[in-house]
Design an enzyme around this catalytic site. Structure first.
Site, short mmCIF file in Angstrom:
data_model
loop_
_atom_site.label_atom_id
_atom_site.label_comp_id
_atom_site.label_asym_id
_atom_site.label_seq_id
_atom_site.Cartn_x
_atom_site.Cartn_y
_atom_site.Cartn_z
N GLU A 188 9.51 -4.46 10.48
CA GLU A 188 9.55 -2.65 9.60
C GLU A 188 10.37 -1.93 10.91
O GLU A 188 9.36 -1.42 12.10
CB GLU A 188 8.60 -1.90 9.20
N ASP A 236 0.84 -0.88 0.07
CA ASP A 236 0.24 -0.09 -0.31
C ASP A 236 1.07 1.40 -0.12
O ASP A 236 -0.02 2.28 0.20
CB ASP A 236 -0.88 0.09 1.16
N LYS A 246 -1.00 -9.38 3.41
CA LYS A 246 -0.19 -8.87 4.15
C LYS A 246 -1.47 -8.35 5.37
O LYS A 246 -1.68 -7.18 4.28
CB LYS A 246 0.96 -8.12 4.00
#
Ligand code: KIV
Length: 269
Positions: free
Chosen positions: A187, A50, A118
């Site tokens: 992340e 995204d 995801k």
């Protein structure tokens, strides 16, 4: 008569990834041409992230990306890479409540051709991951920095620097792996925490700003090409000094596989 073995037309499957001996290479793709190039460069997994809200649409964050847009871009990527392993992001607010999540993930698989979805979130996403897995939809969990929570976080900040937060992220990883996640993106966490997560769970851990001690790396395509005007510390411009986009992607793949990317200064402490 013994059935003839069919040739392998889809060499990159999830079980292939779990058995991979080298670090896994993942790269975002949003259209057919770049998807085709990434496959030619030998990238293991394509992520229709995204992040397209920012790098393709020019939005300030990912929150405005819709499921229809994710379906559209995933279709483009599938067209350019018919045999690739493709992960598609569930955009903001499309993964709340089991019925809605199943319906939306189903669209990414059935209409768009994704192999896996995801989901960003913490341990509280475990029931959704369990429901998707029970329905036969493979899930990649995304923990650490959650860009869909940027308004709550007040920016794209490194997560898990304080030991209590590090413990919570490690707990997220364990709970989501137990719930059935088959891949895990981590992340923006200190490199030591990235390594610890990778050592604690059986699921392959793909890092972005999580150091070199994980099982693979993911980069946003535009960062790899050096066209992000505000690159983060964990990003490397692989096009610099090379003659083509294909060579840049190949160099990224090679650097991930020989663990020269990310270098120490491209990680966090
Ligand atoms: O949306 C995206 O591109 C991502 C990567 C940053 C992992 O989630």
């Amino acid at each position: 008569m013994k059935p003839q073995e069919s040739p392998v037309t889809h060499p990159k499957t999830l079980p292939d990834l779990w058995r991979a001996e080298h670090p896994i290479t993942m790269l975002t793709a949003y259209d057919a041409s770049f998807a085709r190039l990434a496959v030619e460069a030998g990238i293991d997994v394509l992520l229709v992230g995204d992040s397209l809200g920012m790098v393709v649409q020019g939005q300030r964050d990912t929150l405005s990306v819709t499921l229809d847009e994710m379906v559209y871009h995933t279709q483009l990527v599938r067209r350019g890479a018919p045999h690739a392993l493709i992960v598609a992001d569930m955009p903001f607010l499309t993964d709340h409540g089991i019925d809605l999540t199943l319906r939306n993930a189903g669209r990414l698989m059935q209409e768009a051709g994704a192999d896996m979805v995801k989901i960003e979130g913490s341990a509280n996403k475990a029931p959704l991951i369990r429901a998707l897995t029970d329905a036969g939809i493979p899930v990649c969990a995304h923990i650490g920095l959650l860009p869909q929570r940027v308004r709550q976080l007040g920016g794209y900040k490194v997560q898990g620097r304080v030991s209590e937060d590090a413990g919570r992220i490690l707990h997220d990883a364990e709970v989501l792996a137990d719930a059935g996640a088959q891949l895990m993106v981590v992340e923006c966490v200190p490199s030591a925490l990235g390594t610890r997560i990778a050592q604690s769970i059986d699921v392959p851990v793909i890092g972005i700003g999580a150091g070199a001690g994980v099982d693979g790396q993911v980069l946003v395509m535009h960062d790899l090409l050096g066209i992000n005007p505000h690159p983060a510390r964990f990003v490397r411009d692989f096009l610099r000094g090379r003659g083509s986009i294909l060579q840049a992607m190949q160099a990224y793949g090679e650097a991930v596989r020989n663990r020269s990317f990310p270098a120490e200064h491209e990680g966090f402490v």
